[in-house]
Design a protein around this motif. Structure first.
Motif, PDB file in Angstrom:
ATOM      1  N   GLU A   1     -27.864 -41.235 -15.220  1.00  0.00           N
ATOM      2  CA  GLU A   1     -26.724 -41.219 -16.124  1.00  0.00           C
ATOM      3  C   GLU A   1     -26.509 -39.790 -16.624  1.00  0.00           C
ATOM      4  O   GLU A   1     -27.378 -38.933 -16.486  1.00  0.00           O
ATOM      5  N   GLN A   2     -25.325 -39.533 -17.201  1.00  0.00           N
ATOM      6  CA  GLN A   2     -24.968 -38.208 -17.704  1.00  0.00           C
ATOM      7  C   GLN A   2     -25.268 -37.149 -16.634  1.00  0.00           C
ATOM      8  O   GLN A   2     -25.919 -36.133 -16.877  1.00  0.00           O
ATOM      9  N   THR A   3     -24.761 -37.411 -15.457  1.00  0.00           N
ATOM     10  CA  THR A   3     -25.181 -36.625 -14.295  1.00  0.00           C
ATOM     11  C   THR A   3     -24.701 -35.173 -14.338  1.00  0.00           C
ATOM     12  O   THR A   3     -25.388 -34.284 -13.839  1.00  0.00           O
ATOM     13  N   THR A   4     -23.544 -34.920 -14.906  1.00  0.00           N
ATOM     14  CA  THR A   4     -23.060 -33.536 -14.970  1.00  0.00           C
ATOM     15  C   THR A   4     -23.972 -32.688 -15.851  1.00  0.00           C
ATOM     16  O   THR A   4     -24.384 -31.583 -15.475  1.00  0.00           O
ATOM     17  N   THR A   5     -24.299 -33.225 -17.024  1.00  0.00           N
ATOM     18  CA  THR A   5     -25.223 -32.511 -17.919  1.00  0.00           C
ATOM     19  C   THR A   5     -26.583 -32.346 -17.272  1.00  0.00           C
ATOM     20  O   THR A   5     -27.186 -31.256 -17.320  1.00  0.00           O
TER      21      THR A   5
ATOM     22  N   SER B   1     -27.261 -32.276 -14.145  1.00  0.00           N
ATOM     23  CA  SER B   1     -27.147 -31.334 -13.041  1.00  0.00           C
ATOM     24  C   SER B   1     -27.235 -29.891 -13.540  1.00  0.00           C
ATOM     25  O   SER B   1     -27.940 -29.058 -12.960  1.00  0.00           O
ATOM     26  N   TRP B   2     -26.522 -29.605 -14.627  1.00  0.00           N
ATOM     27  CA  TRP B   2     -26.604 -28.264 -15.220  1.00  0.00           C
ATOM     28  C   TRP B   2     -28.027 -27.953 -15.682  1.00  0.00           C
ATOM     29  O   TRP B   2     -28.557 -26.863 -15.423  1.00  0.00           O
ATOM     30  N   VAL B   3     -28.625 -28.895 -16.376  1.00  0.00           N
ATOM     31  CA  VAL B   3     -29.985 -28.667 -16.902  1.00  0.00           C
ATOM     32  C   VAL B   3     -30.971 -28.426 -15.761  1.00  0.00           C
ATOM     33  O   VAL B   3     -31.789 -27.495 -15.814  1.00  0.00           O
ATOM     34  N   THR B   4     -30.891 -29.240 -14.725  1.00  0.00           N
ATOM     35  CA  THR B   4     -31.810 -29.097 -13.599  1.00  0.00           C
ATOM     36  C   THR B   4     -31.645 -27.738 -12.929  1.00  0.00           C
ATOM     37  O   THR B   4     -32.630 -27.036 -12.641  1.00  0.00           O
ATOM     38  N   GLY B   5     -30.403 -27.353 -12.673  1.00  0.00           N
ATOM     39  CA  GLY B   5     -30.157 -26.073 -12.018  1.00  0.00           C
ATOM     40  C   GLY B   5     -30.622 -24.896 -12.852  1.00  0.00           C
ATOM     41  O   GLY B   5     -31.256 -23.962 -12.332  1.00  0.00           O
TER      42      GLY B   5
ATOM     43  N   ALA C   1     -21.172 -29.949  -9.343  1.00  0.00           N
ATOM     44  CA  ALA C   1     -20.477 -31.218  -9.090  1.00  0.00           C
ATOM     45  C   ALA C   1     -21.129 -31.994  -7.949  1.00  0.00           C
ATOM     46  O   ALA C   1     -21.316 -33.217  -8.034  1.00  0.00           O
ATOM     47  N   GLY C   2     -21.496 -31.295  -6.877  1.00  0.00           N
ATOM     48  CA  GLY C   2     -22.124 -31.973  -5.748  1.00  0.00           C
ATOM     49  C   GLY C   2     -23.480 -32.539  -6.101  1.00  0.00           C
ATOM     50  O   GLY C   2     -23.819 -33.660  -5.692  1.00  0.00           O
ATOM     51  N   PHE C   3     -24.267 -31.783  -6.873  1.00  0.00           N
ATOM     52  CA  PHE C   3     -25.585 -32.296  -7.265  1.00  0.00           C
ATOM     53  C   PHE C   3     -25.441 -33.451  -8.246  1.00  0.00           C
ATOM     54  O   PHE C   3     -26.233 -34.390  -8.229  1.00  0.00           O
ATOM     55  N   ALA C   4     -24.414 -33.410  -9.095  1.00  0.00           N
ATOM     56  CA  ALA C   4     -24.163 -34.526 -10.013  1.00  0.00           C
ATOM     57  C   ALA C   4     -23.860 -35.804  -9.234  1.00  0.00           C
ATOM     58  O   ALA C   4     -24.306 -36.893  -9.612  1.00  0.00           O
ATOM     59  N   ARG C   5     -23.092 -35.674  -8.151  1.00  0.00           N
ATOM     60  CA  ARG C   5     -22.807 -36.858  -7.326  1.00  0.00           C
ATOM     61  C   ARG C   5     -24.086 -37.398  -6.687  1.00  0.00           C
ATOM     62  O   ARG C   5     -24.270 -38.620  -6.580  1.00  0.00           O
TER      63      ARG C   5
END
Length: 202
Positions: free
Chosen positions: A83-87, A89-93, A71-75
């Motif tokens: 855009e689509q920051t939650t997705t 963020s998951w992909v990047t991590g 959530a913090g990285f998505a912000r």
């Protein structure tokens, strides 16, 4: 006594001055070959690069070591205009976790390093206006660390993992140059496409 001319100059034997080639008196050098020191150096480089990315992935996915979590990285991505920051963020991590571990172990090293390079291309592009040095006022928004990690990942794309790796003997290990070029194209294309397609300039 003889009638033959004498001289202390090299190559001035019976055929006269310059009549014969001077002998090569330089010591014979050992030919440059791959060696164990190179393997150890590449192993250290893999641990430095892959280990750092793996730790960053742990921060993003699990929030470890004071990390932001998903959530913090998505912000943070939202602040940079993605855009689509939650997705994302998951992909990047997850990519940092998996590709970082693969680089450390030396598994499909060119593609794993290319995935890490793609992440750092985005990091540099969104932060390059902040400045280069971390020690400056830019602080964590500087690109110094991102540039170093990105270039180190690019180096591993071309060198391969060395012989102390699970990739030892694989095709991309025996012929690193053509596989390296292919992996570099994939990594750069992926990084640029994410930056262009999933980001609105802020």
């Amino acid at each position: 006594m003889t009638d033959q001319p004498t001289s202390i100059l090299p190559g001035s034997g019976r055929s006269g001055f310059g009549g014969s080639e001077p002998g090569d008196t330089r010591p014979t050098r050992r030919p440059l070959t791959w060696n164990g020191g190179t393997d150890v150096g590449l192993l250290i480089l893999r641990f430095a690069v892959g280990g750092t990315f793996f730790a960053h992935g742990m921060q993003k996915v699990f929030g470890m070591w004071d990390g932001p979590g998903v959530a913090g990285f998505a912000r943070l991505l939202d602040r940079f205009g993605y855009e689509q920051t939650t997705t994302l963020s998951w992909v990047t991590g997850i990519v940092e976790l998996v590709a970082g571990a693969f680089v450390v172990l030396g598994v499909v090293t060119p593609l794993a390093a290319a995935a890490l390079l793609a992440i750092k291309i985005n990091a540099v592009l969104v932060k390059m206006a902040s400045g280069f040095f971390i020690a400056s006022a830019a602080g964590a928004d500087a690109v110094e660390l991102d540039v170093v990690l990105g270039l180190a990942a690019a180096a591993l794309i071309f060198t391969g993992p060395g012989r102390i790796a699970l990739d030892n003997g694989r095709t991309w290990h025996r012929r690193p140059a053509p596989w390296g070029v292919l992996a570099l194209i994939v990594g750069v294309a992926a990084g640029v496409l994410v930056f262009v397609l999933l980001r609105t300039p802020v």
